[in-house]
Write an enzyme that holds these catalytic residues in place. Structure first.
Site, short mmCIF file in Angstrom:
data_model
loop_
_atom_site.label_atom_id
_atom_site.label_comp_id
_atom_site.label_asym_id
_atom_site.label_seq_id
_atom_site.Cartn_x
_atom_site.Cartn_y
_atom_site.Cartn_z
N GLY A 70 15.25 2.31 6.00
CA GLY A 70 15.04 3.65 6.54
C GLY A 70 16.33 4.45 6.70
O GLY A 70 16.28 5.63 7.06
N ARG A 78 16.19 -12.61 3.58
CA ARG A 78 16.45 -13.40 4.79
C ARG A 78 15.12 -13.84 5.41
O ARG A 78 14.06 -13.38 5.02
CB ARG A 78 17.19 -12.53 5.81
CG ARG A 78 16.34 -11.31 6.19
CD ARG A 78 16.89 -10.51 7.35
NE ARG A 78 15.94 -9.52 7.80
CZ ARG A 78 15.78 -8.32 7.26
NH1 ARG A 78 16.52 -7.94 6.24
NH2 ARG A 78 14.85 -7.49 7.74
N GLU A 135 8.83 -6.03 0.23
CA GLU A 135 8.21 -4.94 0.99
C GLU A 135 7.53 -3.94 0.07
O GLU A 135 8.12 -3.50 -0.93
CB GLU A 135 9.28 -4.16 1.78
CG GLU A 135 9.89 -4.91 2.92
CD GLU A 135 10.79 -4.00 3.77
OE1 GLU A 135 11.29 -4.50 4.79
OE2 GLU A 135 11.03 -2.82 3.41
N LYS A 137 16.62 8.59 -1.80
CA LYS A 137 17.09 7.42 -1.06
C LYS A 137 18.47 6.98 -1.53
O LYS A 137 18.76 7.05 -2.73
CB LYS A 137 16.12 6.24 -1.26
CG LYS A 137 14.71 6.48 -0.72
CD LYS A 137 13.83 5.25 -0.91
CE LYS A 137 12.46 5.46 -0.29
NZ LYS A 137 11.58 4.27 -0.46
C1 MV4 Z 1 9.13 5.70 1.47
C2 MV4 Z 1 8.19 6.47 2.19
C3 MV4 Z 1 7.34 7.29 1.48
N1 MV4 Z 1 7.45 7.36 0.14
N2 MV4 Z 1 9.20 5.81 0.14
C4 MV4 Z 1 11.34 3.80 5.25
C5 MV4 Z 1 12.02 2.49 5.36
C6 MV4 Z 1 12.34 2.07 3.98
N3 MV4 Z 1 12.19 0.67 3.85
C7 MV4 Z 1 11.40 2.83 3.14
N4 MV4 Z 1 10.82 3.85 3.95
C8 MV4 Z 1 9.93 4.73 3.43
N5 MV4 Z 1 9.96 4.86 2.08
C9 MV4 Z 1 8.37 6.61 -0.51
N6 MV4 Z 1 8.45 6.70 -1.84
C10 MV4 Z 1 8.14 6.34 3.59
C11 MV4 Z 1 9.02 5.46 4.21
C12 MV4 Z 1 8.88 5.36 5.65
C13 MV4 Z 1 8.44 4.17 6.26
C14 MV4 Z 1 8.18 3.01 5.52
C15 MV4 Z 1 7.77 1.85 6.14
C16 MV4 Z 1 7.57 1.83 7.51
C17 MV4 Z 1 7.82 2.94 8.26
C18 MV4 Z 1 8.26 4.12 7.66
C19 MV4 Z 1 8.49 5.26 8.43
C20 MV4 Z 1 8.91 6.41 7.82
C21 MV4 Z 1 9.11 6.46 6.44
#
Ligand code: MV4
Length: 446
Positions: free
Chosen positions: A165, A291, A275, A158
């Site tokens: 995302g 926010r 989150e 990331k």
């Molecule tokens: C992740 C994950 C799986 N494993 N981190 C996507 C948005 C960002 N806020 C973090 N996200 C994700 N992080 C780890 N370690 C999968 C996602 C993710 C996701 C998270 C929340 C809601 C929808 C999503 C859709 C795809 C991937």
């Protein structure tokens, strides 16, 4: 209390803030682009100032234009809504330098949470459970490979300047690491001007659970339970509910206390959302939003509070009215986001609304800035209404949602309303049986 505040936003959230201010006896100033002269927030505010041409960069994102509008009207504080300048620490610093008040947290807290590595490090030190991952930035492939071996595959890479995302790459095994790491770093650099990336264990089937917190800036904070926002498409939330279908009172209290204590100890001020990914009964922190969120009304419904009034009070230096012992969950709430978009591709569908009728009745709230004859401009996001229902329990909330959707009329443009009618007849939705991948998988099938 402030005598006058300026709302640096448009659409339904501008109305949401104007309504709270009016009920508090606070005068309101709307700002608008030339594309929004006929917008509802312009009509509803006590005063309105045109701040520039349609392009957001030259209007709703123009810091000099917004500061000037404050000076011209004598507004003492700025509510940023969500999006636009709501998480811009430079904006907050400039507001403070002009002896104005930002209705939200400090520039420093926004900055810490805006950088995903410092956010995670801060939260980890405050005792918030995090996804296993690199201790900080990973700047070489050698280090990436070494940490990935320790954590185990799959791995997600990331961008520290990303979030929501943006800027993520998954490596399923060691053979994918070199490509994923190199691409993630170069994309981070070109998209955000910061190449820094970090590593996490990739969780396969989590839910997105977020905890609403609220701080007074003086070491006190409360939690207002969770929202399950797992139903997303391309990182855009579509359907949100509170409480989470898989979260019971004990789980809520445990994670809630951790979150409230964390934000209290940094003297966080105002509304915030922590989150998490939630998998196999465990919470893993991913990001904090500094926010008010789009989906805040479902929390307001089940806790019976007005988060925007509370934001304004705290920004004005008044004591927080929320206390943990008075905050009790009541019933179940669901929000669906009605976008002017054409299915199945969700392509934006601006244009004239030829007929509009809002649903009503017990437990129904429609937050929207549209009206009969309104022309949705093509320059901004496609959210045109949020339908929020509240009922005694989840089955009753689903029935109420179906009933309210049946009353809602939006003609002249395509909308996401048909999507919700279909979702409500899906067994997984009725049972609350979904994770972050459910919606895209279902859309792929239909
Ligand atoms: C992740 C994950 C799986 N494993 N981190 C996507 C948005 C960002 N806020 C973090 N996200 C994700 N992080 C780890 N370690 C999968 C996602 C993710 C996701 C998270 C929340 C809601 C929808 C999503 C859709 C795809 C991937």
């Amino acid at each position: 209390m402030f005598e006058k505040i300026l709302i640096a936003n448009r659409g339904e959230i501008a109305l949401r803030v104007i309504r709270a201010a009016k009920e508090m006896g606070v005068q309101t100033v709307a700002v608008h682009s030339t594309a929004d002269s006929d917008a509802m927030h312009v009509r509803m505010a006590d005063e309105a100032i045109c701040i520039g041409p349609p392009s957001s960069n030259k209007s709703y994102l123009s810091i000099p234009a917004i500061i000037s509008a404050c000076e011209v009207t004598g507004a003492q504080a700025i509510h940023p809504g969500y999006g636009f300048l709501s998480e811009n620490s430079k904006f907050v610093q400039i507001i403070e330098d002009h002896d104005l008040k930002f209705i939200g947290p400090t520039a420093q807290h926004i900055q810490i949470m805006g950088d995903k590595i410092t956010a995670k490090e801060t939260m980890r030190e405050l005792g918030v459970p995090c996804v296993p991952g690199s201790p900080g930035e990973v700047d070489t492939l050698e280090l990436a490979n070494q940490i990935a071996e320790e954590i185990g595959y799959p791995i997600i890479i990331k961008a520290t300047a990303g979030g929501g995302g943006r800027g993520m790459k998954v490596a399923a095994s060691k053979s994918e690491m070199s490509d994923a790491f190199t691409t993630a770093r170069s994309e981070a650099n070109s998209n955000f001007g910061n190449p820094a990336v970090y590593l996490e264990k990739y969780l396969g089937t989590p839910r997105h659970i977020e905890i609403q917190v609220f701080g007074d800036g003086a070491g006190n904070a409360v939690y207002l339970g969770e929202r399950d926002c797992s139903l997303q498409r391309r990182h855009q939330k579509v359907f949100e509910e509170a409480p989470g279908p898989t979260i019971d009172a004990g789980i809520r209290q445990n994670i809630g206390k951790v979150c409230a204590e964390a934000v209290a100890s940094i003297n966080y001020a105002g509304a915030g959302t922590i989150e998490f990914l939630y998998e196999n009964g465990e919470f893993y922190f991913i990001e904090m939003n500094t926010r008010l969120q789009v989906e805040h009304p479902i929390t307001e419904a089940i806790y019976g509070v007005d988060l925007v009034k509370e934001q304004i009070r705290v920004a004005a230096g008044l004591p927080m009215q929320l206390t943990q012992e008075k905050l009790k969950v009541n019933g179940h709430a669901i929000e669906v986001r009605i976008n002017a978009e054409k299915l199945p591709n969700f392509s934006p569908c601006p244009g004239k609304i030829t007929q509009f009728h809002a649903p009503g009745g017990l437990g129904v709230r429609l937050d929207s800035a549209i009206y009969d004859g309104y022309v949705i401009p093509p320059y901004y996001d496609s959210l045109i209404a949020k339908l929020i229902v509240h009922a005694e329990d989840r089955p009753a909330a689903l029935s109420r949602l179906k009933r309210a959707l049946g009353e809602l009329i939006v003609d002249g443009v395509d909308t996401t309303i048909p999507l919700f009618n279909s979702l409500l007849s899906e067994e997984d939705i009725i049972k609350g049986n979904y994770n972050i991948h459910w919606l895209e998988s279902w859309l792929g099938k239909s």
